[in-house]
Design a protein around this motif. Sequence first.
Motif, PDB file in Angstrom:
ATOM      1  N   MET A   1      32.268  74.620 167.942  1.00  0.00           N
ATOM      2  CA  MET A   1      32.180  73.984 169.198  1.00  0.00           C
ATOM      3  C   MET A   1      31.403  72.789 169.540  1.00  0.00           C
ATOM      4  O   MET A   1      31.651  71.897 170.316  1.00  0.00           O
ATOM      5  N   ASN A   2      30.133  72.696 168.947  1.00  0.00           N
ATOM      6  CA  ASN A   2      29.297  71.816 169.199  1.00  0.00           C
ATOM      7  C   ASN A   2      29.744  70.492 168.768  1.00  0.00           C
ATOM      8  O   ASN A   2      29.606  69.636 169.604  1.00  0.00           O
ATOM      9  N   LYS A   3      30.467  70.366 167.762  1.00  0.00           N
ATOM     10  CA  LYS A   3      30.913  69.138 167.127  1.00  0.00           C
ATOM     11  C   LYS A   3      31.969  68.659 167.993  1.00  0.00           C
ATOM     12  O   LYS A   3      32.089  67.391 168.319  1.00  0.00           O
ATOM     13  N   ALA A   4      32.842  69.641 168.594  1.00  0.00           N
ATOM     14  CA  ALA A   4      34.021  69.151 169.356  1.00  0.00           C
ATOM     15  C   ALA A   4      33.389  68.612 170.807  1.00  0.00           C
ATOM     16  O   ALA A   4      33.678  67.571 171.357  1.00  0.00           O
ATOM     17  N   LEU A   5      32.293  69.222 171.169  1.00  0.00           N
ATOM     18  CA  LEU A   5      31.683  68.856 172.723  1.00  0.00           C
ATOM     19  C   LEU A   5      31.166  67.473 172.370  1.00  0.00           C
ATOM     20  O   LEU A   5      31.293  66.356 173.026  1.00  0.00           O
ATOM     21  N   LEU A   6      30.378  67.205 171.187  1.00  0.00           N
ATOM     22  CA  LEU A   6      29.633  66.076 170.734  1.00  0.00           C
ATOM     23  C   LEU A   6      30.614  64.907 170.560  1.00  0.00           C
ATOM     24  O   LEU A   6      30.671  63.883 171.018  1.00  0.00           O
ATOM     25  N   LEU A   8      33.675  64.752 172.249  1.00  0.00           N
ATOM     26  CA  LEU A   8      34.075  64.410 173.561  1.00  0.00           C
ATOM     27  C   LEU A   8      33.226  63.604 174.104  1.00  0.00           C
ATOM     28  O   LEU A   8      33.721  62.592 174.797  1.00  0.00           O
ATOM     29  N   ILE A   9      32.122  63.900 174.084  1.00  0.00           N
ATOM     30  CA  ILE A   9      30.852  63.131 174.679  1.00  0.00           C
ATOM     31  C   ILE A   9      30.733  61.768 174.258  1.00  0.00           C
ATOM     32  O   ILE A   9      30.734  60.642 175.031  1.00  0.00           O
ATOM     33  N   LEU A  10      30.828  61.728 172.820  1.00  0.00           N
ATOM     34  CA  LEU A  10      30.862  60.119 172.123  1.00  0.00           C
ATOM     35  C   LEU A  10      32.068  59.560 172.670  1.00  0.00           C
ATOM     36  O   LEU A  10      31.994  58.177 172.925  1.00  0.00           O
ATOM     37  N   ALA A  17      32.302  51.104 176.803  1.00  0.00           N
ATOM     38  CA  ALA A  17      32.194  49.730 176.018  1.00  0.00           C
ATOM     39  C   ALA A  17      33.401  48.875 176.318  1.00  0.00           C
ATOM     40  O   ALA A  17      33.578  47.984 175.837  1.00  0.00           O
ATOM     41  N   PHE A  18      34.629  49.441 176.428  1.00  0.00           N
ATOM     42  CA  PHE A  18      35.862  48.772 176.436  1.00  0.00           C
ATOM     43  C   PHE A  18      36.279  48.509 177.829  1.00  0.00           C
ATOM     44  O   PHE A  18      37.330  47.764 178.133  1.00  0.00           O
ATOM     45  N   ALA A  19      35.376  48.486 178.734  1.00  0.00           N
ATOM     46  CA  ALA A  19      35.739  48.044 180.030  1.00  0.00           C
ATOM     47  C   ALA A  19      35.846  46.498 180.180  1.00  0.00           C
ATOM     48  O   ALA A  19      34.867  45.886 179.624  1.00  0.00           O
TER      49      ALA A  19
END
Length: 112
Positions: A1-6, A8-10, A17-19
């Motif tokens: 779960m922590n990996k998925a959340l990390l 998603l945040i990344l 950065a693509f704005a």
Amino acid sequence: MNKALLALILAAVSATAFAKLPAPTDEAKAKAAEAAAKTAHAGKTDAYLLCKSQDKVAAHVQKTNKAQAGKPVATAPCADPGKFVYTPPEAAASAPVAAASAPAVAAAPVKK
């Protein structure tokens, strides 16, 4: 779960950065044009100084090693670019228009 959340945040952070950046203002465009003109003039000045130093070295070689130097080759003279003077394109383009419209304004009759 922590990996998925990390992950998603990344992904959310990297999306910023693509704005797109806003379009540059007229002032920024003018500064960029002036900087480009300064860089071009600096290149011309450097080429002039290099030409002068090459002429000096060639003259020294001709003077000291006449037998080994060979026949001198004619080259174009060094062109001095002079001092840097920047005229913005808007000012250069508007000057003839202003001069052309001035007589028309002066010739108009004044109503009282």
